[in-house]
Design a protein around this motif. Structure first.
Motif, mmCIF file in Angstrom:
data_model
loop_
_atom_site.group_PDB
_atom_site.id
_atom_site.type_symbol
_atom_site.label_atom_id
_atom_site.label_comp_id
_atom_site.label_asym_id
_atom_site.label_seq_id
_atom_site.Cartn_x
_atom_site.Cartn_y
_atom_site.Cartn_z
ATOM 1 N N UNK A 19 59.415 98.533 3.903
ATOM 2 C CA UNK A 19 59.906 97.710 4.991
ATOM 3 C C UNK A 19 58.901 97.575 6.139
ATOM 4 N N UNK A 20 58.258 98.632 6.609
ATOM 5 C CA UNK A 20 57.286 98.430 7.684
ATOM 6 C C UNK A 20 56.127 97.518 7.258
ATOM 7 N N UNK B 267 53.590 92.235 7.513
ATOM 8 C CA UNK B 267 53.078 91.022 6.860
ATOM 9 C C UNK B 267 53.785 89.790 7.422
ATOM 10 N N UNK B 268 55.112 89.859 7.603
ATOM 11 C CA UNK B 268 55.868 88.728 8.141
ATOM 12 C C UNK B 268 55.405 88.425 9.572
ATOM 13 N N UNK B 269 55.219 89.474 10.384
ATOM 14 C CA UNK B 269 54.741 89.275 11.756
ATOM 15 C C UNK B 269 53.331 88.703 11.735
ATOM 16 N N UNK C 135 52.346 85.128 13.160
ATOM 17 C CA UNK C 135 51.289 84.987 14.181
ATOM 18 C C UNK C 135 50.226 84.006 13.710
ATOM 19 N N UNK C 136 49.862 84.102 12.422
ATOM 20 C CA UNK C 136 48.857 83.173 11.886
ATOM 21 C C UNK C 136 49.364 81.739 11.940
ATOM 22 N N UNK C 137 50.639 81.543 11.583
ATOM 23 C CA UNK C 137 51.220 80.205 11.641
ATOM 24 C C UNK C 137 51.276 79.697 13.079
ATOM 25 N N UNK C 138 51.660 80.574 14.001
ATOM 26 C CA UNK C 138 51.712 80.168 15.411
ATOM 27 C C UNK C 138 50.309 79.789 15.898
ATOM 28 N N UNK C 139 49.302 80.574 15.503
ATOM 29 C CA UNK C 139 47.919 80.262 15.886
ATOM 30 C C UNK C 139 47.465 78.949 15.286
ATOM 31 N N UNK C 140 47.821 78.717 13.993
ATOM 32 C CA UNK C 140 47.435 77.461 13.340
ATOM 33 C C UNK C 140 48.119 76.279 14.016
ATOM 34 N N UNK C 141 49.408 76.450 14.354
ATOM 35 C CA UNK C 141 50.137 75.376 15.042
ATOM 36 C C UNK C 141 49.522 75.115 16.409
ATOM 37 N N UNK C 142 49.156 76.157 17.129
ATOM 38 C CA UNK C 142 48.533 75.994 18.442
ATOM 39 C C UNK C 142 47.199 75.248 18.309
ATOM 40 N N UNK C 143 46.371 75.638 17.307
ATOM 41 C CA UNK C 143 45.086 74.946 17.094
ATOM 42 C C UNK C 143 45.294 73.482 16.722
#
Length: 131
Positions: free
Chosen positions: A10-11, A16-18, A22-30
């Protein structure tokens, strides 16, 4: 309840989900930054395009004015050439009539002495003071 294997994983799954989030949020921001940059470029290109369109319209107006002026000049040149040709034709006709009229005149076809020619050249021809 939760199996011990899931409890140990679980951790890692949450990490991995976090991380993926975060990677998706960064890609969306870029992508949003790139979109904003492209929108600015489009705005600048639209302004430039409007300026070019105005310049082309002004140039077209100037071109039309110059074309009209050239046509007017061509017309005037054509009229001047016609007038010159007509004047030359009349002068040639007059010279031919004078030549034919003087052809049988003995005085006109006799050579004058040089002194007479010089005297005629020195005399003024139709000045305003002459009465």
């Amino acid at each position: 309840m939760i199996s011990p294997l899931v409890g140990k994983a679980l951790p890692y799954i949450i990490s991995v989900v976090v991380l993926l989030g975060s990677a998706m949020a960064g890609a969306i921001w870029l992508l949003m930054q790139e979109r904003d940059s492209l929108n600015q470029s489009v705005g600048t290109l639209e302004q430039t395009n409007k300026q070019y369109t105005e310049t082309i319209q002004l140039n077209a107006t100037d071109y039309d004015a110059l074309q009209a002026e050239l046509q007017l000049r061509d017309s005037l040149v054509s009229q001047a050439l016609q007038a010159q040709q007509q004047a030359e034709r009349k002068a040639n006709e007059t010279a031919e009539r004078l030549r034919k009229a003087l052809q049988n005149d003995a005085c006109a076809n006799t050579r004058h002495p040089d002194a007479v020619t010089d005297s005629l050249r020195r005399q003024p021809t139709g000045s305003k003071d002459e009465d």
